[in-house]
Design an enzyme around this catalytic site. Structure first.
Site, PDB file in Angstrom:
ATOM      1  N   SER A   1       0.958  -1.041   0.009  1.00 15.02           N
ATOM      2  CA  SER A   1      -0.244   0.052   0.091  1.00 15.02           C
ATOM      3  C   SER A   1       0.932   1.354  -0.027  1.00 15.02           C
ATOM      4  CB  SER A   1      -0.869  -0.129   1.508  1.00 15.02           C
ATOM      5  OG  SER A   1      -1.845   0.803   1.058  1.00 15.02           O
TER       6      SER A   1
ATOM      7  N   HIS B   1      -7.586  -5.498  -0.439  1.00 11.07           N
ATOM      8  CA  HIS B   1      -6.540  -4.715  -0.512  1.00 11.07           C
ATOM      9  C   HIS B   1      -5.215  -5.356  -0.265  1.00 11.07           C
ATOM     10  CE1 HIS B   1      -4.050  -0.917  -0.259  1.00 11.07           C
ATOM     11  NE2 HIS B   1      -3.941  -1.098   0.983  1.00 11.07           N
TER      12      HIS B   1
ATOM     13  N   ASP C   1      -9.188  -4.345  -5.846  1.00  9.36           N
ATOM     14  CA  ASP C   1      -8.464  -3.544  -4.669  1.00  9.36           C
ATOM     15  C   ASP C   1      -9.345  -2.099  -4.578  1.00  9.36           C
ATOM     16  OD1 ASP C   1      -7.058  -1.939  -3.022  1.00  9.36           O
ATOM     17  OD2 ASP C   1      -5.133  -3.255  -3.562  1.00  9.36           O
TER      18      ASP C   1
END
Length: 513
Positions: A229, A480, A452
């Site tokens: 991320s 995610h 995602d």
């Protein structure tokens, strides 16, 4: 990359990681910059003093036994890399030593996202899940500057944080809008009051410089790294500044650093709306969905619940109330992982019947609120880092335009985004972290997921293009992040690369068709 709700400036990995552990046990588009030279005033790295880990937040509580081979330490680095005479800041680290079999490769550094997630706590929780990598690497992570043990940013106590996290991100009238603006201004003022000394120095560029000092202190010739991320942006900035020091780099759930705030907000809004619709479709497919017999009915029931909460928050005990803003946070948090969708169905259905405790628990987990009312730093350090990383300070007209566009995409998740906080932020930012170009580095593997919500798939190819040395792997799945999703193909491709140096072929897709 934390997403919805915007009033909390929201990826945290925490929800997806928790589910995995349970199952297993920005300004205008920046120009691409060349390789940035390290600071001419950079100081020589210090040593890490390793010792027992004494304050880890473990799933089983503070009494849970530490992982064998686990140790914690601190590394002093310059507070201001442009002016080393300004003093130092301690970066907290954790290391879980390699177990074998096989020859030790070196250290593998992790950043699990945020910005603002504690790498120390997360690695302590995730060490077992990462066991295949631990056979040949010492697993290492850290609390980046401004996070938890590394001079973590705090913006008030329980009462102030409760007010900030509960506020509605989609005001219905001028009075609600004025209330939101006041809460955000008070929050930003509290950040400056309690953490003003470090606020100018906690951006991603400084964190990337810290990673170089960590590499040197660990004694590794190259930096081997897994960024998830926001950690993909941090890794990309490091690779831009130190391309020759890049070892094996895996960037999972990639961020596109070049985006403006408006572009970022609209892309995430669409991502969460897509994930929400996928959740509804999955919920009703077998006739067991608790919130509605079909997709339209389920959606209408959720909308009715949120409207009711906006008019009258739902008491959940201990003097707390589930607001519309907290309920949206709860929904968004559960969309981070497909494994939490059944719990979201249950939590929404109980809230519809008048019990909001399960939704509140989801929101608290996302917001870093502990049962005793204390908060982790994530809801403070996230906006603090994000606002330093952009020169944008949108005015009211810009915020309203973004909000209007976002609401067209999703009445549920639409908002003005991160700009609502950065507009009131007391510290100026800059766009240095947006300039990505890792030309000259070893190949960097980027894994992007088609479902995602927080880092939409299109950001993957864009980051690969900016890096110049990236290799894209497509994960066709929900949630995610890909490596911790449980997909065997992703794990095989990733481990082959990290353990054996096998760079995946262009066009690699998982699951294998």
């Amino acid at each position: 990359m934390r997403g919805i709700p915007a009033t909390a400036a929201t990826a945290a990995l925490s929800v997806a990681l928790a589910a995995t552990l349970a199952a297993c046990g920005a300004g205008e588009d920046g120009e691409r910059g060349g390789t940035a030279a390290p600071s001419a005033t950079a100081t020589a790295p210090g040593a890490i003093a390793w010792g027992p880990c004494t304050d880890i937040q473990r799933p089983g509580g503070q009494s849970a036994a530490p992982e064998p081979g686990e140790e914690c330490g601190k590394l002093a680095v310059p507070l201001d890399y442009a002016d080393p005479s300004a003093g130092t800041i301690d970066i907290a680290l954790i290391r879980v030593k390699a177990t074998g079999p096989g020859e030790r490769i070196g250290s593998l550094l992790f950043n699990f996202g945020g910005p603002g997630a504690s790498g120390v706590d997360t690695l302590a929780q995730a060490a077992k899940v990462l066991g295949s990598l631990r056979t040949r690497y010492d697993l290492v992570s850290f609390d980046p500057r401004g996070v938890e043990r590394s001079s973590g940013v705090r913006c008030g106590g329980t009462a102030e944080m409760d007010e900030f996290t509960a506020v509605d991100s989609t005001p219905e009238d001028a009075a609600e809008r004025a209330e939101i603006e006041q809460v955000i201004e008070e929050f930003a003022g509290a950040c400056e009051k309690t953490s003003g000394k470090v606020l100018p120095y906690i951006g991603t560029v400084s964190a990337a410089e810290d990673m170089e000092r960590i590499r040197q202190a660990l004694g590794d010739a190259k930096l081997n790294y897994v960024g998830m991320s926001y950690g993909t942006e941090l890794g990309a900035v490091y690779a831009t500044r130190y391309p020759k020091n890049v070892g094996r780099f895996l960037l999972d759930a990639p961020v596109d650093p070049s985006l403006s705030m408006r572009e970022h907000t609209l892309a995430q809004t669409a991502g969460f709306q897509q994930a929400y619709e996928s959740f509804l479709k999955d919920c009703v497919k077998d006739g067991q969905c608790k919130i509605g017999a079909d997709q339209d009915a389920a959606d209408e029931n959720v909308a009715a619940l949120l409207k009711k909460l906006n008019d009258k928050p739902l008491p959940v005990g201990s003097g707390r109330e589930l607001t519309e803003g907290l309920a949206i946070t709860a929904i968004a948090s559960a969309l981070y992982s497909e494994q939490t969708w059944p719990f979201l169905d249950q939590a929404l259905s109980t809230a519809i019947r008048g019990n909001g405790q399960a939704l509140m628990a989801l929101a608290d987990n996302y917001n870093g609120r502990e049962p005793d009312g204390s908060y982790s730093t994530i809801m403070s350090s996230f906006p603090a880092i994000s606002c330093v990383d952009t020169a944008e300070r949108p005015d009211e007209a810009e915020l309203l335009r973004t909000e209007k566009e976002a609401l067209k995409i999703s009445p549920l998740f639409g908002s003005a985004g991160m700009g609502t906080i950065c507009s009131s932020w007391p510290i100026p930012g800059n766009d240095e972290s947006k300039k990505i170009d890792a030309s000259g580095s070893a190949p960097i593997v980027v894994i992007a997921g088609t479902g995602d919500p927080a880092t939409p798939y299109e950001w993957g190819p864009k980051l690969v293009e900016q890096l110049g040395t990236g290799v894209l792997v497509t994960y066709k799945g929900e949630g995610h992040g890909a490596y911790l999703s449980g997909d065997a193909c992703v794990k095989q491709v990733s481990d082959d690369y990290l353990l054996d140096g096998k760079v995946p072929a262009e066009g690699t897709t998982c699951p294998k068709e």
